[in-house]
Design an enzyme around this catalytic site. Structure first.
Site, PDB file in Angstrom:
ATOM      1  N   ARG A 159     -11.752  38.019  12.209  1.00  0.00           N
ATOM      2  CA  ARG A 159     -11.038  39.352  12.234  1.00  0.00           C
ATOM      3  C   ARG A 159     -10.452  39.461  13.424  1.00  0.00           C
ATOM      4  O   ARG A 159     -10.285  40.399  13.873  1.00  0.00           O
ATOM      5  CB  ARG A 159     -12.340  40.446  11.743  1.00  0.00           C
ATOM      6  CG  ARG A 159     -12.976  40.158  10.565  1.00  0.00           C
ATOM      7  CD  ARG A 159     -12.189  40.493   9.413  1.00  0.00           C
ATOM      8  NE  ARG A 159     -12.899  40.355   8.198  1.00  0.00           N
ATOM      9  CZ  ARG A 159     -13.280  39.214   7.695  1.00  0.00           C
ATOM     10  NH1 ARG A 159     -12.714  38.171   8.051  1.00  0.00           N
ATOM     11  NH2 ARG A 159     -14.041  39.316   6.504  1.00  0.00           N
ATOM     12  N   SER A 233     -14.757  47.490   3.953  1.00  0.00           N
ATOM     13  CA  SER A 233     -15.820  47.042   5.041  1.00  0.00           C
ATOM     14  C   SER A 233     -15.481  47.724   6.452  1.00  0.00           C
ATOM     15  O   SER A 233     -14.405  47.412   7.069  1.00  0.00           O
ATOM     16  CB  SER A 233     -15.725  45.570   5.200  1.00  0.00           C
ATOM     17  OG  SER A 233     -16.081  44.853   3.941  1.00  0.00           O
ATOM     18  N   GLU A 329     -14.913  46.769  12.421  1.00  0.00           N
ATOM     19  CA  GLU A 329     -13.688  46.460  11.942  1.00  0.00           C
ATOM     20  C   GLU A 329     -12.378  47.253  11.859  1.00  0.00           C
ATOM     21  O   GLU A 329     -11.242  46.551  12.166  1.00  0.00           O
ATOM     22  CB  GLU A 329     -13.864  45.567  10.549  1.00  0.00           C
ATOM     23  CG  GLU A 329     -12.856  44.763  10.050  1.00  0.00           C
ATOM     24  CD  GLU A 329     -13.242  44.341   8.921  1.00  0.00           C
ATOM     25  OE1 GLU A 329     -12.131  43.740   7.968  1.00  0.00           O
ATOM     26  OE2 GLU A 329     -14.190  44.016   8.418  1.00  0.00           O
TER      27      GLU A 329
END
Length: 333
Positions: A159, A233, A329
């Site tokens: 990520r 998420s 995230e």
């Protein structure tokens, strides 16, 4: 080129937060991106660059310029697809299968735009955007020059990319070149993909069957942001030293994990949040989804700050119970 003043970003973030920006600029071609870059250079106003807003949490009005790409188009060149940065990434996944180009199936239904896939290195079910990205075409804001950036220069990680750090807000991405395989090699041993296929009596899926299965899994776990505001998420799965994993595994029998390498292990953040009792719970108008603890939701009228408060409370509880830090995230502004 599109330019709006005092513009609501409610339709540009999947949490459905009604925050405004002082100015909104949208480019739909390389030439327009150059114009936007010139405007940004000549302005003393701060700016941010957004994609589809599926990885964005707005906590306030933004007293600056918000830039968005509306560059469209998908062009096939052999095993490559050259995609406009404003294309919906999942549309690219769907199109690739119709073209006999494979490798993106496990990334099905991930929300967001093509440009964001290159910035965030989106991933799911054992696959990441970096597995496909070949090069990126962008306008350097400081100079207005067209740059072709190779994957190796982007320093991709879990990520992460250079676009999120050293290159943050330095480029306007125009297109992304993805390279696919013309041979279908399914990746089934991540999460519950294989078990879901077995329920359907499928042992050797086609690419479309694998995509359909991934979509079913995601839809069962993740709420539709049009119904319940969310950004998918919210937290990254933490990667811990194997010694830390062994310590926790001795305390929590059957703790799920994924081996990263000989020294490191990834532990699902959603499992830890669930163990802390947060699944399905709320803190004011912000809550944790009842089917997937990794997903924070806007239960109706929540502010960005309410969601941040929930995030910080969960982080504190996970740290206290497991001694592990979990990080968002989502980009918080």
């Amino acid at each position: 080129m599109r330019s709006e003043i005092n513009y609501s970003l409610k339709e540009h973030n999947t949490f459905g937060i009604d925050a405004k920006c002082a100015q909104f600029l949208e480019y739909s071609s390389e030439a327009e991106a150059k114009v936007v870059a010139e405007l940004l250079r000549s302005s003393r106003v701060p700016y941010i660059i957004i994609g589809g807003g599926s990885n964005l949490l707005l906590t306030r009005d933004y007293e600056g310029i918000v830039v968005h790409s509306a560059c469209k188009g998908i062009e096939r060149q052999g095993s490559h697809l050259i995609c406009g940065s404003g294309e919906v990434f999942d549309d690219v996944v769907a199109y690739s299968i119709t073209q006999g180009l494979y490798g993106a199936e496990n990334l099905s239904l991930i929300p967001g735009d093509v440009g964001a896939s290159a910035v965030q290195n989106i991933g799911a079910y054992g696959a990441e955007a970096k597995d496909l990205i070949c090069r990126i075409r962008a306008i350097e804001i400081a100079t207005g020059k067209v740059c072709v950036i190779k994957k190796a220069e982007c320093e991709y990680g879990y990520r992460q990319s250079k676009f999120k750090h050293d290159w943050k807000n330095k480029y306007l991405i125009v297109s992304v070149d993805y390279q696919f395989s013309e041979t279908f090699t399914p990746r089934l041993d991540y999460g519950n993909i294989r078990s879901e296929l077995e329920k359907l009596g499928i042992s050797e899926p086609t690419a479309q069957e694998l995509r359909d299965t991934i979509i079913r899994i995601r839809e069962a776990k993740l709420p539709d942001p049009k119904v319940l505001g969310n950004a998918g998420s919210f937290f990254m799965n933490p990667i811990v030293p194997r010694s830390k994993y062994n310590e926790l595994a001795a305390q929590y029998e059957g703790m799920p994990h994924y081996d990263v390498d000989a020294e490191n292990v990834k532990i699902p953040a959603g499992w830890m949040i669930d163990q802390c009792g947060w699944k399905g719970k709320s803190l004011g108008r912000a809550g944790v989804h009842d089917k997937q603890a990794l997903v924070l939701v806007n239960r109706g009228g929540a502010t960005g700050q309410e969601i941040v408060t929930l995030c910080e409370t969960i982080q504190k509880d996970v740290k206290q119970k497991f001694g592990v830090d979990i990080r968002p995230e989502v980009n918080i502004i």
